[in-house]
Design a protein around this motif. Structure first.
Motif, short mmCIF file in Angstrom:
data_model
loop_
_atom_site.label_atom_id
_atom_site.label_comp_id
_atom_site.label_asym_id
_atom_site.label_seq_id
_atom_site.Cartn_x
_atom_site.Cartn_y
_atom_site.Cartn_z
N VAL A 291 52.14 49.99 34.18
CA VAL A 291 52.26 49.21 35.40
C VAL A 291 51.87 47.75 35.15
O VAL A 291 50.79 47.49 34.60
CB VAL A 291 51.35 49.79 36.51
CG1 VAL A 291 51.63 49.10 37.84
CG2 VAL A 291 51.54 51.30 36.65
N PRO A 292 52.71 46.78 35.53
CA PRO A 292 52.31 45.38 35.42
C PRO A 292 51.10 45.09 36.31
O PRO A 292 50.95 45.70 37.38
CB PRO A 292 53.53 44.61 35.92
CG PRO A 292 54.65 45.60 35.93
CD PRO A 292 54.04 46.94 36.12
N ILE A 293 50.27 44.14 35.92
CA ILE A 293 49.14 43.73 36.76
C ILE A 293 49.27 42.25 37.08
O ILE A 293 49.16 41.40 36.20
CB ILE A 293 47.77 43.97 36.09
CG1 ILE A 293 47.62 45.41 35.62
CG2 ILE A 293 46.65 43.63 37.08
CD1 ILE A 293 46.29 45.69 34.93
N GLY A 294 49.51 41.96 38.36
CA GLY A 294 49.42 40.61 38.87
C GLY A 294 48.08 40.49 39.58
O GLY A 294 47.03 40.46 38.96
N MET A 295 48.12 40.48 40.91
CA MET A 295 46.85 40.49 41.66
C MET A 295 46.30 41.90 41.85
O MET A 295 45.19 42.08 42.30
CB MET A 295 47.02 39.78 42.99
CG MET A 295 47.24 38.28 42.86
SD MET A 295 46.01 37.42 41.83
CE MET A 295 44.52 37.63 42.80
N GLY A 296 47.10 42.93 41.53
CA GLY A 296 46.54 44.27 41.43
C GLY A 296 46.98 45.30 42.43
O GLY A 296 46.63 46.48 42.29
N SER A 297 47.77 44.94 43.44
CA SER A 297 48.13 45.94 44.46
C SER A 297 48.94 47.08 43.87
O SER A 297 48.76 48.24 44.25
CB SER A 297 48.89 45.28 45.61
OG SER A 297 50.11 44.71 45.16
N GLY A 298 49.84 46.78 42.94
CA GLY A 298 50.71 47.81 42.38
C GLY A 298 49.96 48.85 41.59
O GLY A 298 50.10 50.06 41.82
N ILE A 299 49.13 48.42 40.66
CA ILE A 299 48.41 49.38 39.84
C ILE A 299 47.33 50.09 40.65
O ILE A 299 47.09 51.30 40.47
CB ILE A 299 47.81 48.72 38.57
CG1 ILE A 299 47.23 49.81 37.64
CG2 ILE A 299 46.78 47.66 38.91
CD1 ILE A 299 46.82 49.28 36.28
N CYS A 300 46.69 49.39 41.58
CA CYS A 300 45.66 50.05 42.40
C CYS A 300 46.27 51.10 43.32
O CYS A 300 45.71 52.18 43.51
CB CYS A 300 44.90 49.01 43.21
SG CYS A 300 43.83 47.95 42.21
N GLY A 301 47.45 50.80 43.88
CA GLY A 301 48.15 51.80 44.68
C GLY A 301 48.52 53.00 43.85
O GLY A 301 48.39 54.15 44.30
#
Length: 331
Positions: free
Chosen positions: A188-198
């Motif tokens: 999972v890419p990590i920008g500010m984190g919503s994608g990986i945290c979800g």
């Protein structure tokens, strides 16, 4: 910096009923994206590769899921009286998400982008109906400008990591894990984190053992440094062609969630990201921006250890500047 206490993340740790409610909001506004097993990607990497195609959403990126859930919450008064307008900072996909969702909900939308931002993303933001302001040398500087304007105009400032954003984005993980529940690992890419945290939260709610691996640019390693330290670490610059992961200053809540729930974070250079963009084009005929392809770059960097395993990727964005794409594909 001090380590983050688990209590600081509690408001982000949604329940299954809350996730299902968010999914209903998302399904009413957006199409369900496919997950496809691509034989040529499997041949290239040696793993059985499944791709969750968030590039098929109306803004070509996954963040619009969080946008529609947050807009719905604002309309219902979750943050007090519904605002007269919203404002946020972006380098592209977050702003496209908020503009798409905000305009559909009837809000005036102001977007601050850094100077010299991708002109095609700027054009798309304006076409969706945003008031566009160009200010600051990077995302973090643009966010400071947005916060000041919000105070001056009485607008609701949308931070890059809010419970509704994480919960909305997490619906892609619910779809992915429901369709392909036996994945060994997801990159999972990590920008500010919503994608990986979800992704982490849904994995835990479903009781799966899938390993979740974050991927960042070597030129923007703040999340990797923070993961290793168990606390926020910042960098002075984040100059990468994968602008969606160009983060200098992570938020403490995603740092804590990632530290607790991810297996590891992989760093890749821009050449590896360009290789992944070409691979997506050659093997699937899908267009990917740098941050959209960086998960595949992470898998390709770990090809030897992932051989024979069932692996998921999130193709999270397709908003790449045409001259850049032309140069990469011509290589």
């Amino acid at each position: 910096m001090n380590a983050i206490s688990p209590v600081d993340t509690q408001r982000f740790l949604f329940s299954m009923p809350e996730l299902e409610a968010a999914h209903r909001v998302v399904k009413a506004a957006l199409p369900t994206t496919p997950q496809i097993a691509w034989p040529l990607l499997s041949e290239r990497t040696g793993a059985e590769v499944w791709v969750k195609h968030e590039n098929h959403l109306p803004t070509s990126a996954f963040k619009v899921r969080g946008g529609v859930v947050l807009a719905d919450a604002l309309k219902r008064g979750a943050y007090g009286t519904p605002p007269k307008g919203i404002i946020t900072a972006t380098v592209g996909n977050h702003g496209l998400s908020q503009t798409f969702a905000g305009r559909q909900a009837g809000f005036n939308v102001t977007i601050v982008v850094p100077e010299n931002n991708n002109p095609e993303k700027n054009k798309a933001l304006k076409a969706l109906g945003a008031e566009l302001i160009e200010a600051g040398r990077d995302y973090s500087a643009a966010y400071d400008v947005a916060a000041n304007i919000a105070q001056e105009r009485g607008l609701f400032v949308i931070e890059p990591f809010l419970p509704e954003l994480m919960r909305g984005v997490a619906t892609y993980a619910l779809e992915f894990f429901t369709a392909v529940p036996d994945l060994d690992t997801v990159y999972v890419p990590i920008g500010m984190g919503s994608g990986i945290c979800g992704m982490i939260r849904v994995r835990d709610l479903l009781g799966l053992k899938t390993r979740i691996v974050g991927v960042v640019s070597q030129n923007a390693p703040a999340h990797a440094l923070s993961f290793d330290a168990g606390a926020v670490r910042t960098t002075e610059s984040a100059l990468t062609m994968a602008d969606g992961v160009a983060v200098r200053i992570p938020k403490p809540e995603p740092v804590a969630i990632i530290h607790q729930g991810a297996d590891r974070i992989v760093q890749v250079d821009d050449d590896a990201v360009e290789d992944a963009i070409r691979a997506y084009h050659e093997d699937t005929h899908n267009m990917a921006e740098g941050a959209g392809a960086i998960g595949l770059a992470g898998l390709m960097s770990e090809r030897a250890t992932m051989a024979g395993k069932k692996v998921g990727l999130v193709l999270s964005g397709a908003n790449i500047f045409r001259p850049l794409l032309a140069r990469i594909l011509a290589h």
